[in-house]
Design a protein around this motif. Structure first.
Motif: not given
Length: 828
Positions: A364, A27, A21
């Protein structure tokens, strides 16, 4: 220094990937030196000191099998597994091989981000066992990650990727994760910003590798043997190891090409003897591949249905089926999944790349996890350190930030103040001066932008308003629409009782971390004078009622040398299980009588692959059970017939046979064979129980009739009322069709009969004489002889209470599984 881990790794059987990230919250899947998003999980060591990972290594697995290897993920956690590299002059274990893959991914991350990450979230199959999870953490340490690397289950990571990608606020999803070596199905709920894995079913040995080997063993190898005149051409024949490696590679490549084509021409250079080679050609068609893969697809679909049923859901309740893993690129599988009769009939979601979605989701998730080892800061005389407490990823736009100042010497912080500012915010944010108390603590609410990463500066002033240096002087908070509802326990955990029953303490699906405590009683006395005495409590994980059909993961042992006093039979043992968020377990047994605790020997470093000869023997036993069932009268009943048909449709026994044959040359095949055989045995237990159900119903009705007669002749009004309640419960159990409920009612009625029998004259004497006949079966023999003599003395003295006590102690000396034969005496 990043506040959060931010890097996620999908450590796969066939391919691996790493994502991160970025500072703006985006991302990114990090490409390797070949420009690929994925790195083949393969290692090649052509000479000492030279290690190749990825594409180049994968190309050598077929051409140089003595010095290259892949698919070692399936051997993780097996102490005796490893690969010898002939030219390199060394042997590497599966964790060491996985560490080489992780090193390669870490180097790619360093090239992308400027420095190698010291921590990453690493994904594991939800169906992984404890020893496999532990081996994954070992690989992370060997790869150079200096901080703790959290583990997250692959379907959870995939759900994260889809959850942050999907705009729906409320939904039920199912993750269908069919990778190179493992399969996981997970039911996921997305509700008002909360993402939860509700239920899971999986198989740690169901993957594309099995399909590849099935193509080899059922199609390519027989065709090659016939076309080239190869004799004794078997996977377990070491002379043909190179040829089978090439056929395996061709099967895998052909399977991949058939995801876009109807047919593929396979051409493989095979050794035919004396170093000569010939070209083997075969046209593999999509329909042929689908027929071979059908049993594996059927098993995956059935596991999905199991996960739904366990959660009280139907396919109609699920909004999307999220496809994960390379196998899901198969058109045949997708067609089956979309079919409501043969598949699931759930709308397929193919919006994300199934080969990188797990890595994206892991990244994430990593962005929501505070870095486990923040840098230590020892402030100088004119500096101040700051310990911060806040959530780095939130679903609110007004999160709370707290902190505590510290200095090199004791300081009264009264009058100090802190200002938190986000000049890049929309609009820019700046707090007022936040007062710090005497201990240096403060708390404040800040404003952040929706769907963005907010970067805050931290300013410190002393009581005179003079700015002072503080470390750290910044923090970041990311606003997300979704937050994770917590990891779930993927296998029930408990202990094996003396009768081999499984007593789960923590149930599958429990939110982690979790803790449970339960009290048990010892089945036999433990005397310090008996050096051979031992209380052994197996620690087991799985879902089967019979403990030995599950996986043993440790052992609690209580020895006489650990005791201060003798322990009588029936001594309380308090067992406590604790499992952390990475599915790592701690087990403690506490004996209140002696105020002593015993740690379980959860030795996950000595789990070994089964021996090939033992697997052959077990396979023979399993096949005998199947034949007996098919030839029995019970096979004509619909339930038994349907269960046997399902066993055939999933190809479980066929796969077991193939893996048993390969066990001598492939440790992963041995582990797969053991798992398959254990599964078949458990299914046969259920089928045999279904076959026995009519006899169980008859036994229950006969017991009820005998109980009615005894209650009428010798019982009281309360006994007759209890019998009426037993009849009602029995009819409910029979109507349910549950063998477990019927067996429970048989035990309940039997207990009722025993209680009535105990009140009849001569009961204790009758039991004592029967036990006397069984004395030769009791252990220890000396104690049995002493108790029989004690019983004779009680009999002579007409002391019924003493005789009852002797009988109870004698029963405990009978062999395991024989103690309930005392029931038969009461019913004669």
């Amino acid at each position: 220094m990043r506040d959060t881990i931010d890097f996620g790794i999908d450590l796969g059987t066939t391919n691996s990937a790493i994502a991160m990230v970025e500072e703006d919250g985006a991302v990114a899947v990090i490409k390797n030196n070949d420009g690929w998003d994925i790195t083949p999980s393969a290692v090649w060591i052509p000479k000492p000191g030279t290690v190749h990972v990825g594409r180049k290594a994968r190309e050598r697995v077929e051409s140089d099998p003595d010095n290259a290897t892949s698919e070692f993920k399936l051997e993780m956690g097996l102490a005796d597994a490893g690969k010898d590299f002939v030219k390199g002059g060394l042997r590497l274990t599966p964790p060491q091989l996985s560490a080489e893959v992780l090193k390669s991914l870490r180097a790619d991350a360093a090239h992308h981000a400027g420095s190698p990450p010291d921590a990453a979230v690493i994904t594991v199959p939800a169906a992984f066992s404890l020893n496999q999870n532990k081996a994954t953490l070992e690989a992370a340490t060997l790869a150079g990650f200096s901080a703790a690397c959290p583990l997250v289950q692959e379907p959870t990571a995939a759900a994260f990727a889809y959850g942050f990608h999907d705009a729906d606020d409320r939904a039920y999803w199912m993750v269908f994760d069919f990778g190179g070596g493992t399969f996981d199905a997970a039911v996921v709920s997305k509700r008002d910003g909360d993402l939860r894995v509700l239920n899971h079913a999986g198989d740690p040995y169901l993957g594309g590798k099995l399909i590849d080997w099935a193509v080899v063993e059922r199609v390519l190898a027989p065709a090659a043997a016939e076309a080239l005149g190869l004799t004794d051409f078997r996977r377990d024949n070491p002379a043909w190891r190179g040829n089978f490696a090439k056929l395996k590679g061709a099967a895998e490549d052909g399977k991949i090409q058939l995801s876009r084509r109807d047919a593929v021409e396979l051409m493989v250079e095979l050794t035919v003897g004396d170093g000569e080679t010939e070209t083997f050609e075969y046209t593999l068609r999509r329909g042929e591949l689908d027929r071979i893969a059908e049993p594996f697809y059927a098993r995956a679909v059935n596991l999905c249905r199991q996960a739904l049923a366990d959660g009280g859901l139907r396919p109609d309740d699920i909004d999307k089926l999220l496809l994960v893993g390379g196998v899901t690129l198969s058109p045949g599988l997708r067609e089956r999944l979309a079919d409501p009769r043969d598949g699931l009939g759930i709308t397929l979601d193919t919006s994300l790349d199934p080969t990188t979605v797990v890595a994206r989701g892991a990244a994430i998730f990593a962005s929501t996890v505070r870095h486990p080892d923040p840098p230590s800061f020892q402030p100088a005389a004119d500096e101040f350190g700051l310990e911060l407490a806040y959530e780095p990823s939130v679903t609110t736009t007004t999160p709370t930030v707290a902190g505590r100042l510290h200095a090199s010497s004791e300081v009264d912080f009264t009058g100090f103040g802190v200002v938190l500012s986000n000049p890049g915010g929309q609009p820019p944010f700046r707090s007022g001066r936040i007062a710090v108390n005497a201990a240096g603590a403060f708390m404040a609410e800040v404003d952040i932008d929706e769907h963005k990463v907010s970067h805050f500066r931290i300013e410190l002033t002393d009581r005179a308003g003079v700015p002072r240096k503080v470390v750290p002087d910044s923090l970041t908070i990311t606003h997300r629409e979704v937050e994770f509802g917590g990891a779930r326990l993927t296998h029930s955990l408990g202990i094996q009782l003396a009768d081999r029953a499984f007593a789960p303490l923590l149930r599958k699906g429990a939110t982690l971390p979790a803790r449970a405590r339960e009290v048990f009683r010892t089945a036999a006395a433990l005397r310090r004078s008996d050096g051979e005495a031992l209380v052994r409590i197996p620690v087991v994980q799985g879902e089967r009622n019979r403990a030995d059909r599950n996986r043993q993961v440790g052992m609690l042992e209580i020895r006489p040398v650990d005791l201060r006093i003798d322990l009588p039979a029936g001594t309380e043992v308090e067992v406590t299980f604790e499992v952390d968020a990475s599915n790592l377990i701690t087990v403690v047994a506490d004996v209140p009588l002696i105020q002593t605790q015993f740690d379980a020997e959860i030795n996950l470093d000595d789990v070994r692959a089964p021996k090939a000869d033992d697997l052959v023997k077990t396979l023979g036993e399993v096949e005998g059970r199947v034949d007996t069932l098919r030839q029995s009268h019970a096979a004509q009943t619909p339930e038994v017939r349907d269960r046997l048909d399902q066993l055939s449709a999933e190809g479980t026994l066929t796969t077991a046979r193939e893996q048993v044959r390969a066990a001598a040359v492939d440790t992963g095949a041995a582990a797969t064979a053991e798992d398959r055989l254990r599964e078949v045995q458990a299914q046969l237990d259920d089928i045999e129980e279904a076959a026995d159900r009519p006899a169980m119903v008859q036994e229950l009705r006969e017991l009820l009739a005998e109980a009615a007669d005894l209650a009428a002749r010798a019982g009281q009004q309360a006994d007759r009322q209890e019998h009426a309640e037993l009849e009602r419960r029995a009819e409910d159990a029979i109507a349910s069709g549950s063998s477990a409920r019927i067996r429970a009612e048989i035990d309940r009625v039997t207990g009722y009969l025993i209680d009535l029998q105990r009140r009849q004259p001569g009961w204790s004497v009758q039991v004592f004489y029967w036990l006397g006949e069984q004395q030769h079966r009791m252990q220890p023999a000396g104690e049995a002889a002493r108790l029989v003599q004690e019983g004779r003395e009680a009999l002579a003295a007409n002391d019924e209470r003493a005789l009852d006590a002797v009988n109870s102690r004698l029963v405990r000396l009978l062999p395991d599984g024989e103690q309930n034969k005392i029931i038969g005496l009461t019913l004669r």
